[in-house]
Design an enzyme around this catalytic site. Structure first.
Site, mmCIF file in Angstrom:
data_model
loop_
_atom_site.group_PDB
_atom_site.id
_atom_site.type_symbol
_atom_site.label_atom_id
_atom_site.label_comp_id
_atom_site.label_asym_id
_atom_site.label_seq_id
_atom_site.Cartn_x
_atom_site.Cartn_y
_atom_site.Cartn_z
ATOM 1 N N ASP A 19 0.743 -1.142 0.010
ATOM 2 C CA ASP A 19 0.071 -0.148 -0.030
ATOM 3 C C ASP A 19 0.732 1.277 0.015
ATOM 4 O O ASP A 19 2.087 1.229 0.537
ATOM 5 C CB ASP A 19 -1.004 -0.001 1.115
ATOM 6 C CG ASP A 19 -2.160 0.887 1.018
ATOM 7 O OD1 ASP A 19 -2.469 1.483 -0.211
ATOM 8 O OD2 ASP A 19 -2.902 1.279 2.224
ATOM 9 N N HIS A 36 2.681 3.096 -9.103
ATOM 10 C CA HIS A 36 2.533 1.613 -9.388
ATOM 11 C C HIS A 36 3.787 0.962 -10.108
ATOM 12 O O HIS A 36 4.279 -0.060 -9.965
ATOM 13 C CB HIS A 36 1.222 1.276 -10.136
ATOM 14 C CG HIS A 36 -0.185 1.738 -9.337
ATOM 15 N ND1 HIS A 36 -0.109 1.665 -7.937
ATOM 16 C CD2 HIS A 36 -0.907 2.390 -9.723
ATOM 17 C CE1 HIS A 36 -1.415 1.892 -7.645
ATOM 18 N NE2 HIS A 36 -1.928 2.602 -8.777
ATOM 19 N N LEU A 130 11.575 -20.547 -4.060
ATOM 20 C CA LEU A 130 10.375 -19.724 -3.362
ATOM 21 C C LEU A 130 9.125 -19.705 -3.958
ATOM 22 O O LEU A 130 9.026 -19.944 -5.361
ATOM 23 C CB LEU A 130 10.794 -18.080 -3.749
ATOM 24 C CG LEU A 130 10.054 -17.015 -3.075
ATOM 25 C CD1 LEU A 130 9.742 -17.257 -1.650
ATOM 26 C CD2 LEU A 130 10.220 -15.846 -3.651
HETATM 27 C C1 FPP Z 1 -2.240 -0.118 -3.339
HETATM 28 O O1 FPP Z 1 -1.669 1.354 -3.234
HETATM 29 C C2 FPP Z 1 -1.632 -0.666 -4.585
HETATM 30 C C3 FPP Z 1 -2.161 -1.098 -5.263
HETATM 31 C C4 FPP Z 1 -3.563 -1.341 -5.434
HETATM 32 C C5 FPP Z 1 -1.338 -1.713 -6.465
HETATM 33 C C6 FPP Z 1 -0.169 -2.752 -6.260
HETATM 34 C C7 FPP Z 1 0.462 -2.910 -7.387
HETATM 35 C C8 FPP Z 1 1.897 -2.730 -7.419
HETATM 36 C C9 FPP Z 1 2.877 -2.821 -6.304
HETATM 37 C C10 FPP Z 1 2.626 -2.772 -8.822
HETATM 38 C C11 FPP Z 1 3.403 -3.811 -9.278
HETATM 39 C C12 FPP Z 1 2.795 -5.106 -9.025
HETATM 40 C C13 FPP Z 1 3.169 -6.253 -9.687
HETATM 41 C C14 FPP Z 1 2.626 -7.478 -8.959
HETATM 42 C C15 FPP Z 1 4.113 -6.325 -10.785
HETATM 43 P P1 FPP Z 1 -2.530 2.422 -3.471
HETATM 44 O O2 FPP Z 1 -2.632 2.981 -4.896
HETATM 45 O O3 FPP Z 1 -3.845 2.181 -2.862
HETATM 46 O O4 FPP Z 1 -2.013 3.665 -2.640
HETATM 47 P P2 FPP Z 1 -2.565 4.688 -1.702
HETATM 48 O O5 FPP Z 1 -3.180 4.194 -0.518
HETATM 49 O O6 FPP Z 1 -1.234 5.641 -1.413
HETATM 50 O O7 FPP Z 1 -3.583 5.538 -2.693
#
Ligand code: FPP
Length: 245
Positions: A19, A36, A130
């Site tokens: 997050d 992201h 893993l």
């Molecule tokens: C949450 O942060 C994150 C996500 C919903 C997306 C997770 C995706 C990645 C880490 C990108 C790459 C992943 C892979 C598997 C290649 P948020 O967007 O909710 O953050 P915020 O709470 O600050 O808005």
């Protein structure tokens, strides 16, 4: 009961709620999607570090069933990023003995991502270093409901339910129970992630935004886990030994 009496004592199952991508980007005046993209770099770092920290199973929460509510642009970018990342990382994962499986629904994903998933799962299937599981279009509660509807008459035990749950999440064999849940980005909640599997997981929350998370942060979380005393509803390990002597 101490850790050595738990079935997963040799290798840990660590689950991560990644997050803080959006806030990381906003703090730098960048679009959320930039967070992201940097988050994908953090995924690479933790996957590389995990085996050396005693982690045998690593489950990453990439896209929840509720994330479809995000703006269409962001959803599209995320799904494309997953497909691109899977394609580009598969050779390295295979080389390092990382077995990749995706948990969650597949029927709502774009064809290109489904293809990338199938290719990555096939090419990494022999990995033994893993077990990397990435949750996409995942909801623990939906999975539990699907598993419950698949239970056959007479299947009343937890192991049978866990098998049905694994089937409901894509078909890979059940993973061991989660030992440690890490959530980055400062929030302290589970957000419908691995609710059954985390029944006795230790929880670790850090304010670090996911794009900044690195192997030192992962090592700190694992070190914190090793300082916890896990009793699984029992009593302290020493007391058990004394009373059973
Ligand atoms: C949450 O942060 C994150 C996500 C919903 C997306 C997770 C995706 C990645 C880490 C990108 C790459 C992943 C892979 C598997 C290649 P948020 O967007 O909710 O953050 P915020 O709470 O600050 O808005």
């Amino acid at each position: 009961m101490n850790k050595s009496t738990h079935v997963n004592s040799s290798k840990l199952h660590v689950a991560v709620i990644m997050d803080g991508n959006g806030r990381w980007a906003a703090a730098r005046g960048l679009p959320r999607t930039a967070g992201h993209v940097r988050g994908a770099d953090a995924v690479r770092r933790v996957v590389e570090a995990a085996p050396g920290l005693g982690i045998g199973t690593l489950t990453l929460y990439a896209f929840s069933a509720d994330n479809w509510r995000r703006p269409a642009d962001e959803v599209r970018t995320l799904l494309r990023l997953f497909a691109r990342h899977l394609r580009s990382e598969t050779p390295t994962l295979a080389e390092r003995g990382v077995r990749l499986t995706i948990i969650g629904r597949r029927d709502r994903l774009p064809a290109a991502l489904i293809d990338a998933i199938a290719g990555a799962e096939r090419r990494t299937a022999d990995g033994g270093a893993l077990d990397l599981r990435i949750a996409i279009d995942y909801s623990a509660r939906d999975a539990i409901v699907r598993a419950a509807t698949r239970l056959a008459a007479g299947e009343h035990d937890r192991a049978a339910f866990a098998r049905r749950l694994a089937e409901a999440c894509g078909g890979a064999p059940p993973a061991p129970d989660v030992d440690l849940v890490i959530r980055t980005g400062g929030e302290q909640r589970l957000s419908d992630f691995l609710l059954w599997e985390s029944a006795y997981a230790e929880l670790y929350f850090t304010p670090r935004a996911w794009p900044d998370f690195d192997r030192h942060d992962l090592a700190a979380a694992v070190a914190d886990f090793h300082r916890r005393e896990r009793r699984f509803g029992g009593v302290q390990a020493v007391a058990v030994a004394e009373t059973s002597a």
